[in-house]
Each structure stands twice: as structure tokens, then as C-alpha cells.
Design a protein around this motif. Sequence first.
Motif, PDB file in Angstrom:
ATOM      1  N   SER A  74       1.644  -1.209  -0.369  1.00  0.00           N
ATOM      2  CA  SER A  74       0.156  -0.206   0.343  1.00  0.00           C
ATOM      3  C   SER A  74       0.685   1.214   0.404  1.00  0.00           C
ATOM      4  N   VAL A  75       2.393   1.332   0.909  1.00  0.00           N
ATOM      5  CA  VAL A  75       2.347   2.469   0.791  1.00  0.00           C
ATOM      6  C   VAL A  75       3.528   2.791  -0.481  1.00  0.00           C
ATOM      7  N   ILE A  76       3.662   1.815  -1.037  1.00  0.00           N
ATOM      8  CA  ILE A  76       5.255   1.250  -2.334  1.00  0.00           C
ATOM      9  C   ILE A  76       3.698   2.265  -2.981  1.00  0.00           C
ATOM     10  N   ARG A  77       2.525   1.678  -3.678  1.00  0.00           N
ATOM     11  CA  ARG A  77       1.814   2.314  -4.479  1.00  0.00           C
ATOM     12  C   ARG A  77       1.682   3.212  -4.223  1.00  0.00           C
ATOM     13  N   SER A  78       1.999   4.041  -2.746  1.00  0.00           N
ATOM     14  CA  SER A  78       0.725   5.256  -2.934  1.00  0.00           C
ATOM     15  C   SER A  78       2.152   6.531  -2.677  1.00  0.00           C
ATOM     16  N   SER A  79       3.500   5.877  -3.588  1.00  0.00           N
ATOM     17  CA  SER A  79       4.627   6.658  -3.575  1.00  0.00           C
ATOM     18  C   SER A  79       5.436   6.856  -5.057  1.00  0.00           C
ATOM     19  N   SER A  80       5.302   7.898  -5.578  1.00  0.00           N
ATOM     20  CA  SER A  80       5.663   7.825  -6.631  1.00  0.00           C
ATOM     21  C   SER A  80       8.018   8.443  -7.357  1.00  0.00           C
ATOM     22  N   ASN A  81       7.965   8.345  -6.184  1.00  0.00           N
ATOM     23  CA  ASN A  81       9.230   8.120  -6.263  1.00  0.00           C
ATOM     24  C   ASN A  81      10.328   6.933  -5.974  1.00  0.00           C
ATOM     25  N   SER A  82      10.319   6.209  -7.092  1.00  0.00           N
ATOM     26  CA  SER A  82      11.090   5.363  -7.174  1.00  0.00           C
ATOM     27  C   SER A  82      12.494   4.622  -6.453  1.00  0.00           C
ATOM     28  N   ILE A  83      13.299   5.809  -5.805  1.00  0.00           N
ATOM     29  CA  ILE A  83      14.221   5.654  -5.011  1.00  0.00           C
ATOM     30  C   ILE A  83      13.483   5.071  -3.485  1.00  0.00           C
ATOM     31  N   LEU A  84      12.611   5.967  -2.774  1.00  0.00           N
ATOM     32  CA  LEU A  84      11.546   5.711  -2.563  1.00  0.00           C
ATOM     33  C   LEU A  84      10.766   4.070  -2.218  1.00  0.00           C
ATOM     34  N   GLN A  85      10.553   4.118  -3.164  1.00  0.00           N
ATOM     35  CA  GLN A  85       9.935   2.960  -3.248  1.00  0.00           C
ATOM     36  C   GLN A  85      10.979   1.254  -3.153  1.00  0.00           C
ATOM     37  N   LEU A  86      11.946   1.387  -3.341  1.00  0.00           N
ATOM     38  CA  LEU A  86      13.077   0.999  -3.573  1.00  0.00           C
ATOM     39  C   LEU A  86      12.779   0.534  -2.005  1.00  0.00           C
ATOM     40  N   LEU A  87      13.499   1.783  -0.978  1.00  0.00           N
ATOM     41  CA  LEU A  87      13.657   1.600  -0.060  1.00  0.00           C
ATOM     42  C   LEU A  87      12.384   0.365   1.258  1.00  0.00           C
ATOM     43  N   LEU A  88      11.092   1.547   0.624  1.00  0.00           N
ATOM     44  CA  LEU A  88      10.183   0.823   1.634  1.00  0.00           C
ATOM     45  C   LEU A  88      10.118  -0.706   1.103  1.00  0.00           C
ATOM     46  N   SER A  89      10.350  -1.194   0.302  1.00  0.00           N
ATOM     47  CA  SER A  89      10.379  -2.529  -0.179  1.00  0.00           C
ATOM     48  C   SER A  89      10.999  -3.367  -0.026  1.00  0.00           C
ATOM     49  N   ILE A  90      12.170  -2.905   0.443  1.00  0.00           N
ATOM     50  CA  ILE A  90      13.156  -3.592   1.151  1.00  0.00           C
ATOM     51  C   ILE A  90      13.054  -3.367   2.760  1.00  0.00           C
ATOM     52  N   PHE A  91      12.465  -2.785   3.319  1.00  0.00           N
ATOM     53  CA  PHE A  91      12.164  -2.672   4.810  1.00  0.00           C
ATOM     54  C   PHE A  91       9.872  -3.550   4.757  1.00  0.00           C
ATOM     55  N   ALA A  92       9.892  -3.517   4.098  1.00  0.00           N
ATOM     56  CA  ALA A  92       8.903  -4.560   4.003  1.00  0.00           C
ATOM     57  C   ALA A  92       8.803  -6.063   4.093  1.00  0.00           C
ATOM     58  N   VAL A  93       9.824  -6.094   2.948  1.00  0.00           N
ATOM     59  CA  VAL A  93      10.349  -7.922   3.659  1.00  0.00           C
ATOM     60  C   VAL A  93      11.483  -7.933   4.831  1.00  0.00           C
ATOM     61  N   GLY A  94      11.839  -6.961   4.831  1.00  0.00           N
ATOM     62  CA  GLY A  94      12.625  -6.953   6.807  1.00  0.00           C
ATOM     63  C   GLY A  94      11.666  -6.994   7.551  1.00  0.00           C
ATOM     64  N   VAL A  95      10.747  -6.367   7.573  1.00  0.00           N
ATOM     65  CA  VAL A  95       9.362  -6.341   8.453  1.00  0.00           C
ATOM     66  C   VAL A  95       8.562  -7.451   8.616  1.00  0.00           C
ATOM     67  N   THR A  96       8.571  -8.433   7.536  1.00  0.00           N
ATOM     68  CA  THR A  96       7.662  -9.227   7.139  1.00  0.00           C
ATOM     69  C   THR A  96       8.546 -11.426   7.867  1.00  0.00           C
ATOM     70  N   PHE A  97      10.018 -10.874   7.818  1.00  0.00           N
ATOM     71  CA  PHE A  97      11.006 -12.006   8.394  1.00  0.00           C
ATOM     72  C   PHE A  97      11.153 -11.852   9.217  1.00  0.00           C
ATOM     73  N   PHE A  98      11.942 -10.803  10.096  1.00  0.00           N
ATOM     74  CA  PHE A  98      11.592 -10.526  11.930  1.00  0.00           C
ATOM     75  C   PHE A  98      10.409 -10.799  11.889  1.00  0.00           C
ATOM     76  N   ALA A  99       8.999 -10.016  12.057  1.00  0.00           N
ATOM     77  CA  ALA A  99       8.211 -10.742  12.949  1.00  0.00           C
ATOM     78  C   ALA A  99       8.064 -12.383  12.114  1.00  0.00           C
ATOM     79  N   VAL A 100       7.613 -12.667  11.857  1.00  0.00           N
ATOM     80  CA  VAL A 100       7.649 -14.452  11.467  1.00  0.00           C
ATOM     81  C   VAL A 100       8.339 -15.074  12.516  1.00  0.00           C
ATOM     82  N   THR A 101       9.824 -14.614  11.802  1.00  0.00           N
ATOM     83  CA  THR A 101      10.770 -15.531  13.085  1.00  0.00           C
ATOM     84  C   THR A 101      10.319 -14.926  14.315  1.00  0.00           C
TER      85      THR A 101
END
Length: 290
Positions: free
Chosen positions: A48-75
Motif C-alpha cells: 500500500s505504501v509503495i503504491r502510494s509513492s511515485s519516488n522510485s528510490i523511496l519505493q525501493l527503500l520501502l520494499s526492502i523495509f516491508a520484506v525485512g519487517v515480514t522476515f523479522f515478525a514471522v521468525t
Amino acid sequence: MSNLNPFKILSNLENEKSEVKKLSITDAVVAVISYMLISLFTLEIGFSVIRSSSNSILQLLLSIFAVGVTFFAVTAVFYAYYITNLSKDKIKERPVKKFTLINVLLLILIVLGYLMLFDSLLMPIDKILPGFSSFTEGIQLISKNPIFLIGYLGIIGPLLTEFVFRGIIVGGLSKKYSSLKAILLSSLLSGISTFNPAGFMCIFILGILLGYLYIKTHSLYLCIIGDIFYSAITSILLQYYPQFLLLISSNTLIIVLLTVIGLLIIYFGMKKLFSNIENQYKINSDLNKK
């Protein structure tokens, strides 16, 4: 906080410094539901956050953050509820080295054999099941974001899948039920979690292979590598070379040949892999007696 380090949690399971608690079928179902809710919640927020952002660099950082949070939360959640750290006197002095170069190469060979078997014999069946087109469309959608393609679909997704379904569920169920029942239940739950008939068939059969691998080797790392390699090759074939899958499943002779070769590769690859690990256990046992 170091106890919640996801990589440390995986390492402790691999090196038998921690163990999974005994699970009932109800416990396993709750574990799968928990896994799905955590993953869907964290990834959906990220999307949702990624789709709402038009900045490609910000999208990249948000993608990394979303994947990282998922990994940490599940484990972190599964560590808290399903894993127990062993006391120092129960930890083996010399952990068995199952994750070696030769074992990884053998595992890749086994997965290649499985791909020959599945893509020639079972893919034609999978393609006519409901949900196959939505499955491929999902891969194409994720491929538009390289972080989700590489980070989640290619690495974190298989890593969490093996951690939950093989490490936690197979490991926990096998303490209460037979190995066969633990493997089949885990594979069934992982297939159902896709909510897709085509996805169910693919994930269920792969789950049986990796579940058996986990029971025989007790190596979470090998299962993860196997899942990553399978996911990568399958995604590439479905997205870029669908005509290849059509070709190998259009000729009866090719289907029979690849099925036989695939089964032989799986059999001899597993035989050698299990022999390597068994020999390592014997060597460690002899060293510990001295």
C-alpha cells in the motif's frame, strides 16, 4: 534482543542448539493461520505504501523495509511460541556440518530432477486446474518490483516457508505423529495456504519432497536452498520460457524420458546426500567418544 535475531534463530535450529516444541494437528493449523496473517498484514502495508509513492528510490527503500519487517515478525513470533533453546549440557560439542558445498550441489541436482519430473508429467495437469493463470499473473506482477522479486519471492518467501512448514510444523508434528503423517500434514497445510487449486498441487508435492528431506537430514538450510532454487527456476520458466514447458509436455516420449531421468536423479541424489550426512554423524559420534 539478540535472541530475536532471525538469522540466529535459524542458525540455532540448523546446528541443533534449539528445538521445536511438540505440536498437535490443531497447533499446526494455528501456526499456519498465524504465519499467513502476519505475512499478509506486513506485506499488504508495504504494498500500500509503495503504491502510494511515485519516488522510485523511496519505493525501493520501502520494499526492502516491508520484506525485512515480514522476515523479522514471522521468525520472532514463532521463536516465542514454538521454539525452545537447549541447555548447554544438551548441546552437542561438534554440530554436524550438513550445509556443505557437496551437499548443496547434490540438493540442486535433486531439485533439477524434481523439475524434470514435475514440468514434464505434472505441469500439463497443473495448467488446466483453476487458478493457474492467476498464479502466473501474480509472478508477473511481483516481477515489476525487483526487491519483491528477488528479496521476497526469491529469498525471504522460501526462507520463511521452510522455517514454518518444515522447521516448525514437520519438526513439531514428527514428535507426536509418524514422520509420514508429519510430512503429509505439513504439505497439505502449505498447499491449502495458497487458496489456489493450481498452487495447491505445486506446493503440496514440493512439500512432500522437502519434508522428507528435512526428516532425513534435519537441515533447515538445505530445505531453504532447495525451495529458493525451485522458486527461481519455476518463476523464470513461467515468465520467460512458457513455450519450453509446452514443448516438453507435448510429446509422450519426452514426458516418459524426462520422468524416468528425473526420478533416477532424485533417487541417487538423495541416496548420496543422506549417506554424506549419516557419515558425518558417525564421525562426530566417534570424535565425541574420544
